[in-house]
Design a protein around this motif. Structure first.
Motif, PDB file in Angstrom:
ATOM      1  N   ASN A  11       0.666  -1.528  -0.275  1.00  0.00           N
ATOM      2  CA  ASN A  11      -0.142   0.489  -0.065  1.00  0.00           C
ATOM      3  C   ASN A  11       0.843   1.432  -0.106  1.00  0.00           C
ATOM      4  OD1 ASN A  11      -2.236  -1.510   0.278  1.00  0.00           O
ATOM      5  ND2 ASN A  11      -1.990  -1.369   2.134  1.00  0.00           N
ATOM      6  N   THR A  12       1.775   1.062  -0.227  1.00  0.00           N
ATOM      7  CA  THR A  12       2.443   2.692   0.571  1.00  0.00           C
ATOM      8  C   THR A  12       4.148   2.535  -0.504  1.00  0.00           C
ATOM      9  OG1 THR A  12       4.741   1.058   2.199  1.00  0.00           O
ATOM     10  CG2 THR A  12       2.035   2.726   2.913  1.00  0.00           C
ATOM     11  N   GLN A  13       4.293   1.651  -2.040  1.00  0.00           N
ATOM     12  CA  GLN A  13       5.107   2.237  -2.406  1.00  0.00           C
ATOM     13  C   GLN A  13       4.399   2.759  -3.864  1.00  0.00           C
ATOM     14  OE1 GLN A  13       6.812  -1.632  -3.908  1.00  0.00           O
ATOM     15  NE2 GLN A  13       4.459  -2.831  -4.068  1.00  0.00           N
ATOM     16  N   GLU A  14       5.053   2.645  -4.546  1.00  0.00           N
ATOM     17  CA  GLU A  14       4.751   3.659  -6.126  1.00  0.00           C
ATOM     18  C   GLU A  14       4.646   3.045  -6.785  1.00  0.00           C
ATOM     19  OE1 GLU A  14       7.198   6.843  -7.372  1.00  0.00           O
ATOM     20  OE2 GLU A  14       6.856   8.058  -4.756  1.00  0.00           O
ATOM     21  N   GLU A  15       5.687   1.364  -6.968  1.00  0.00           N
ATOM     22  CA  GLU A  15       5.356   0.671  -8.065  1.00  0.00           C
ATOM     23  C   GLU A  15       4.170  -0.477  -8.029  1.00  0.00           C
ATOM     24  OE1 GLU A  15       9.074  -0.558  -9.897  1.00  0.00           O
ATOM     25  OE2 GLU A  15      10.051   0.499  -8.822  1.00  0.00           O
ATOM     26  N   ASN A  16       4.015  -1.047  -8.747  1.00  0.00           N
ATOM     27  CA  ASN A  16       2.651  -2.158  -8.792  1.00  0.00           C
ATOM     28  C   ASN A  16       3.828  -3.176  -8.461  1.00  0.00           C
ATOM     29  OD1 ASN A  16       0.948  -4.288  -9.004  1.00  0.00           O
ATOM     30  ND2 ASN A  16       0.214  -3.525 -10.604  1.00  0.00           N
ATOM     31  N   ASN A  17       3.318  -3.956  -7.599  1.00  0.00           N
ATOM     32  CA  ASN A  17       4.123  -5.264  -7.128  1.00  0.00           C
ATOM     33  C   ASN A  17       3.159  -6.129  -7.252  1.00  0.00           C
ATOM     34  OD1 ASN A  17       2.964  -4.887  -4.958  1.00  0.00           O
ATOM     35  ND2 ASN A  17       4.598  -5.857  -3.213  1.00  0.00           N
ATOM     36  N   ILE A  18       2.034  -6.481  -8.112  1.00  0.00           N
ATOM     37  CA  ILE A  18       1.767  -7.806  -8.329  1.00  0.00           C
ATOM     38  C   ILE A  18       1.207  -7.768  -9.342  1.00  0.00           C
ATOM     39  CG2 ILE A  18      -0.601  -8.943  -7.595  1.00  0.00           C
ATOM     40  CD1 ILE A  18       0.340  -8.123  -4.811  1.00  0.00           C
ATOM     41  N   LYS A  19       1.966  -9.139 -10.520  1.00  0.00           N
ATOM     42  CA  LYS A  19       1.566  -9.176 -11.517  1.00  0.00           C
ATOM     43  C   LYS A  19       0.703 -10.907 -11.705  1.00  0.00           C
ATOM     44  CE  LYS A  19       4.063  -9.486 -15.245  1.00  0.00           C
ATOM     45  NZ  LYS A  19       5.778  -8.959 -16.390  1.00  0.00           N
ATOM     46  N   GLU A 146      -3.109 -25.155  -8.537  1.00  0.00           N
ATOM     47  CA  GLU A 146      -2.513 -23.731  -8.199  1.00  0.00           C
ATOM     48  C   GLU A 146      -1.694 -23.553  -7.875  1.00  0.00           C
ATOM     49  OE1 GLU A 146      -5.522 -22.194  -4.165  1.00  0.00           O
ATOM     50  OE2 GLU A 146      -6.846 -24.198  -5.088  1.00  0.00           O
ATOM     51  N   GLY A 147      -1.158 -21.953  -8.117  1.00  0.00           N
ATOM     52  CA  GLY A 147       0.411 -21.500  -7.589  1.00  0.00           C
ATOM     53  C   GLY A 147      -0.167 -20.533  -7.394  1.00  0.00           C
ATOM     54  N   TYR A 148       1.468 -19.875  -6.591  1.00  0.00           N
ATOM     55  CA  TYR A 148       1.851 -18.177  -6.087  1.00  0.00           C
ATOM     56  C   TYR A 148       2.866 -18.883  -5.527  1.00  0.00           C
ATOM     57  CZ  TYR A 148       0.268 -14.321  -4.367  1.00  0.00           C
ATOM     58  OH  TYR A 148       0.021 -12.538  -5.095  1.00  0.00           O
ATOM     59  N   TYR A 149       4.011 -16.763  -6.633  1.00  0.00           N
ATOM     60  CA  TYR A 149       5.372 -16.921  -6.890  1.00  0.00           C
ATOM     61  C   TYR A 149       5.252 -15.750  -5.716  1.00  0.00           C
ATOM     62  CZ  TYR A 149       5.258 -13.888 -10.224  1.00  0.00           C
ATOM     63  OH  TYR A 149       4.621 -12.256 -11.153  1.00  0.00           O
ATOM     64  N   TRP A 150       6.308 -15.060  -5.057  1.00  0.00           N
ATOM     65  CA  TRP A 150       7.514 -14.024  -4.320  1.00  0.00           C
ATOM     66  C   TRP A 150       8.707 -14.121  -5.530  1.00  0.00           C
ATOM     67  CZ3 TRP A 150       4.612 -17.371  -2.010  1.00  0.00           C
ATOM     68  CH2 TRP A 150       3.090 -17.371  -0.896  1.00  0.00           C
ATOM     69  N   ASP A 151       9.213 -13.086  -5.930  1.00  0.00           N
ATOM     70  CA  ASP A 151      10.304 -12.822  -6.384  1.00  0.00           C
ATOM     71  C   ASP A 151      10.451 -11.309  -6.720  1.00  0.00           C
ATOM     72  OD1 ASP A 151      12.099 -13.988  -7.358  1.00  0.00           O
ATOM     73  OD2 ASP A 151      12.359 -13.959  -9.306  1.00  0.00           O
ATOM     74  N   LYS A 171      11.624   6.456   2.207  1.00  0.00           N
ATOM     75  CA  LYS A 171      10.482   5.842   1.169  1.00  0.00           C
ATOM     76  C   LYS A 171      10.635   4.804   0.451  1.00  0.00           C
ATOM     77  CE  LYS A 171       9.080   7.101  -3.795  1.00  0.00           C
ATOM     78  NZ  LYS A 171      10.227   7.767  -4.821  1.00  0.00           N
ATOM     79  N   THR A 172       9.561   3.679   0.586  1.00  0.00           N
ATOM     80  CA  THR A 172      10.089   3.316  -0.387  1.00  0.00           C
ATOM     81  C   THR A 172       9.485   2.061  -1.214  1.00  0.00           C
ATOM     82  OG1 THR A 172       7.844   2.635   1.580  1.00  0.00           O
ATOM     83  CG2 THR A 172       7.920   0.832   0.483  1.00  0.00           C
ATOM     84  N   MET A 173      11.220   1.516  -1.813  1.00  0.00           N
ATOM     85  CA  MET A 173      11.166   0.985  -2.842  1.00  0.00           C
ATOM     86  C   MET A 173      11.617  -0.406  -3.169  1.00  0.00           C
ATOM     87  SD  MET A 173      13.862   4.471  -3.126  1.00  0.00           S
ATOM     88  CE  MET A 173      14.075   4.174  -5.060  1.00  0.00           C
ATOM     89  N   ASP A 174      10.798  -1.127  -2.542  1.00  0.00           N
ATOM     90  CA  ASP A 174      10.069  -2.085  -2.897  1.00  0.00           C
ATOM     91  C   ASP A 174      10.626  -3.090  -3.818  1.00  0.00           C
ATOM     92  OD1 ASP A 174      10.528  -4.999  -2.232  1.00  0.00           O
ATOM     93  OD2 ASP A 174       7.897  -4.778  -1.657  1.00  0.00           O
ATOM     94  N   ASP A 175      11.590  -4.111  -4.542  1.00  0.00           N
ATOM     95  CA  ASP A 175      12.163  -4.282  -5.511  1.00  0.00           C
ATOM     96  C   ASP A 175      10.872  -5.840  -6.330  1.00  0.00           C
ATOM     97  OD1 ASP A 175      13.055  -4.194  -8.176  1.00  0.00           O
ATOM     98  OD2 ASP A 175      14.072  -6.089  -7.472  1.00  0.00           O
ATOM     99  N   SER A 176      10.162  -6.111  -5.079  1.00  0.00           N
ATOM    100  CA  SER A 176       9.472  -7.586  -5.029  1.00  0.00           C
ATOM    101  C   SER A 176       8.235  -7.340  -6.138  1.00  0.00           C
ATOM    102  CB  SER A 176       8.962  -7.837  -3.426  1.00  0.00           C
ATOM    103  OG  SER A 176       7.489  -6.487  -3.155  1.00  0.00           O
ATOM    104  N   VAL A 177       7.549  -8.296  -6.167  1.00  0.00           N
ATOM    105  CA  VAL A 177       7.053  -8.580  -7.476  1.00  0.00           C
ATOM    106  C   VAL A 177       6.568  -9.953  -6.899  1.00  0.00           C
ATOM    107  CG1 VAL A 177       8.243  -9.956  -9.422  1.00  0.00           C
ATOM    108  CG2 VAL A 177       5.834  -9.033 -10.080  1.00  0.00           C
ATOM    109  N   GLU A 178       4.707  -9.936  -7.319  1.00  0.00           N
ATOM    110  CA  GLU A 178       4.330 -11.710  -6.475  1.00  0.00           C
ATOM    111  C   GLU A 178       3.277 -11.943  -7.216  1.00  0.00           C
ATOM    112  OE1 GLU A 178       1.585 -10.818  -2.797  1.00  0.00           O
ATOM    113  OE2 GLU A 178       3.139  -9.970  -2.579  1.00  0.00           O
ATOM    114  N   GLY A 179       2.621 -13.513  -7.467  1.00  0.00           N
ATOM    115  CA  GLY A 179       1.451 -13.409  -8.379  1.00  0.00           C
ATOM    116  C   GLY A 179       0.740 -14.520  -7.991  1.00  0.00           C
TER     117      GLY A 179
END
Length: 184
Positions: A11-19, A146-151, A171-179
């Motif tokens: 909720n606090t990062q500018e980039e979307n990290n759900i894919k 079913e599957g889910y990943y975090w990277d 500033k939140t600059m998380d580089d994670s992606v998940e989905g």
């Protein structure tokens, strides 16, 4: 019961990290992370209120359909459990801070000699001393449902730099992606 995401980096990062990934992209991500992990926790006997059976297993292959292949002995407890209840849960960890995969699927046991020949390597003899022609050697194919990943989006080096910058700037600059991984 609803859970709160308040304060989550989502909720606090500018980039979307759900894919969420579908089809070929999901299979490619599963292959990439499973190959980095090389092994996973293979869970069977999945029932509410009962401890499940967990063991580490070496991944032999993620095929072009997204099925995950393992080798096992016909008389193993794992094969007994898969025969009684094919629902299987696989948990992968490719690295200390990235490359996590959670797969739920249906397992099938087979004795396909052509597939055993395809997957066999001399290193496997460490666990299967009878060799690839041992009649007790079987394959387990897990078909993901079913599957889910975090990277990370850009690899661990960039993720570390973003974390360091985040600490300095606040500033939140998380580089994670998940989905979700939708293989079928």
């Amino acid at each position: 019961m609803a859970t709160s995401q308040e304060g989550s980096t989502n909720n606090t990062q500018e980039e979307n990290n759900i894919k969420d990934l579908d089809g070929k992209a999901a299979i490619e991500k599963l292959k990439e992370l499973a190959e980095k992990a090389e092994s996973c926790f293979f869970c069977t006997n999945i029932k509410t209120g009962v401890p499940l059976s967990v063991r580490p297993m070496a991944i032999q292959q993620v095929d072009d359909e997204g099925n995950i292949w393992f080798m096992s002995m016909k008389d193993s407890r794992k094969n007994d459990e898969v025969s009684a209840d094919p629902f299987t849960h696989l948990l992968f960890q490719a690295g200390a801070h990235s490359g996590f995969v959670n797969i739920y699927g249906i397992s099938e046991i087979s004795r396909d000699q052509n597939k055993i020949d395809e997957l066999w390597s001399p290193f496997i003899k460490t666990w299967f001393q009878g060799g690839k022609d041992d009649p007790n050697l079987t394959l387990i194919k897990v078909i993901p449902s079913e599957g889910y990943y975090w990277d990370t989006k850009h690899g661990t080096a960039v993720a570390f730099l973003k974390m360091a910058t985040s600490v300095i700037t606040g500033k939140t600059m998380d580089d994670s992606v998940e989905g979700a991984l939708n293989v079928d």
